[in-house]
Scaffold this active site. Sequence first.
Site, PDB file in Angstrom:
ATOM      1  N   THR A  86      71.433  49.724  10.773  1.00  0.00           N
ATOM      2  CA  THR A  86      71.422  50.990  10.021  1.00  0.00           C
ATOM      3  C   THR A  86      71.354  50.710   8.522  1.00  0.00           C
ATOM      4  OG1 THR A  86      73.845  51.060   9.855  1.00  0.00           O
ATOM      5  CG2 THR A  86      72.856  52.149  11.758  1.00  0.00           C
ATOM      6  N   ASP A  87      70.958  51.732   7.770  1.00  0.00           N
ATOM      7  CA  ASP A  87      71.041  51.641   6.314  1.00  0.00           C
ATOM      8  C   ASP A  87      71.797  52.860   5.792  1.00  0.00           C
ATOM      9  OD1 ASP A  87      69.334  53.846   6.131  1.00  0.00           O
ATOM     10  OD2 ASP A  87      67.569  52.643   5.728  1.00  0.00           O
ATOM     11  N   GLN A  88      71.911  52.985   4.486  1.00  0.00           N
ATOM     12  CA  GLN A  88      72.769  54.043   3.970  1.00  0.00           C
ATOM     13  C   GLN A  88      72.150  55.434   4.041  1.00  0.00           C
ATOM     14  OE1 GLN A  88      73.644  52.556   0.009  1.00  0.00           O
ATOM     15  NE2 GLN A  88      72.351  54.097  -0.934  1.00  0.00           N
ATOM     16  N   MET A  89      70.903  55.534   4.524  1.00  0.00           N
ATOM     17  CA  MET A  89      70.360  56.855   4.855  1.00  0.00           C
ATOM     18  C   MET A  89      70.925  57.317   6.204  1.00  0.00           C
ATOM     19  SD  MET A  89      66.370  57.605   3.890  1.00  0.00           S
ATOM     20  CE  MET A  89      65.736  55.990   3.422  1.00  0.00           C
TER      21      MET A  89
END
Lengths: 142, 142, 142, 142
Positions: free
Chosen positions: D13-16
Amino acid sequence: MFHYTRKAQYHETDQMGVIHHANYIKWMEEARVAFLDALGCGYVDIEREGLGSPVVGISIDYRHPTMFSDEAEIGVRINRYSTRMMEIGYVIRNVTRGTLAAEGVSKHCFLKDGAVVSLKTALPKLDALLSAYLDSDENGNE
Amino acid sequence: MFHYTRKAQYHETDQMGVIHHANYIKWMEEARVAFLDALGCGYVDIEREGLGSPVVGISIDYRHPTMFSDEAEIGVRINRYSTRMMEIGYVIRNVTRGTLAAEGVSKHCFLKDGAVVSLKTALPKLDALLSAYLDSDENGNE
Amino acid sequence: MFHYTRKAQYHETDQMGVIHHANYIKWMEEARVAFLDALGCGYVDIEREGLGSPVVGISIDYRHPTMFSDEAEIGVRINRYSTRMMEIGYVIRNVTRGTLAAEGVSKHCFLKDGAVVSLKTALPKLDALLSAYLDSDENGNE
Amino acid sequence: MFHYTRKAQYHETDQMGVIHHANYIKWMEEARVAFLDALGCGYVDIEREGLGSPVVGISIDYRHPTMFSDEAEIGVRINRYSTRMMEIGYVIRNVTRGTLAAEGVSKHCFLKDGAVVSLKTALPKLDALLSAYLDSDENGNE
């Protein structure tokens, strides 16, 4: 011990011809996620309650290399739990080669709105599951 | 202490909104690589001699989160060295926020043709550099 | 063209002895992030406005391999921009070997609260910067 | 079409709050590896013959986001094959959400001792398998 299995991927190799050591940290996370799901209160449940469970420490000893396409079996168990801190132990076996790949530990706290909280009040369901797990002879004394 | 600086990247974040913990292991490697280059015998030199320097252990304590776009400064030094084993210490500072991000240690052996070897015979140049580093007051007693 | 430089890391190699192809996608992102920062409205600014700029398409042609420790220079420029869609072009050069490593393109839309929006209304500052960039002879006709 | 299934991981995952787009390139590789194994001549076999099959081009269109813990099913098939060049097509479905996540293509050549070679002479077994695959109505006209 709970067991999570996954194959070593090509994109995880490095130019030494083995799985790069940083990937084991990801494998430990994958196994931890599957373990908490199986326990009955997974990461999705934890985050739905506005909680996070960040890693505050990792240690790992690398024993024998894992190669591309090898099957790795990651055993997971809770070593210790105290409402504000959880320590999880991992044993990574290389099923394909019959070797011990690595052993590790991760430590976690529980965060809500940026502050460390007690699971007892913040997520009693998981607190109860972790306590029951450690009380059980089957798991605790393995 | 040698210092290596790099920016925290978007692809390194996770959905907690911070740099995912596995990336610190990569940052430690990047800093170690730059450090050995600066010392005068880098990974390229080591591998040109048919040697590898695999990680046999990692431990890391995470202190304060690093966010996307933060500047991280990784201090590196040799903690111990004994011809067959090297221990490197790391202090990761978040320059942007003025916080200590993490502290860690990595342990390495030296491999040639699959066997653990002594640097003294396998790569005397690096053996001399590491010994001189530890003998130096400037570095050893910092 | 804006240029972003970075070293190829050990953890980015694979067992073919070259930088694994998936890493180029990350390098393109790093260069894009630095480019928008330099333009005057970076990712941090974009996300502070509650906007996201997800990748809706990537294409990349790999020309010559990049090896560990090679210096890569990623040239970035805006190919096209139309208030709802931005196309960015990349030229990755291997400075160490004097080769062209890869050429690529990424396409982006702009999202707010899950819906595609026009930058003209959602973030006029960036809209103006992108329009001015494309109007400039220096950049647009390079 | 061959189907490969895997879960979206937290470390992806990323911070979006979604799976970072670079990971789809890795998923495509994982699916390709499993597909060639199932076809009867996998990466391990290819590399045992001293051959490599580097990616010379990737293109991917991202349709709907994948979230942590979602199940992704990657359909793989050979689009084209011509003894020196192989094009593989991918359809990534998000099984959990019932959406199309992405569609992509990868192009590969075959390398031996640094030179592009024809599979017909370099690895006739794989050449025969790929040709038979494309000749088959079941696969080719799907």
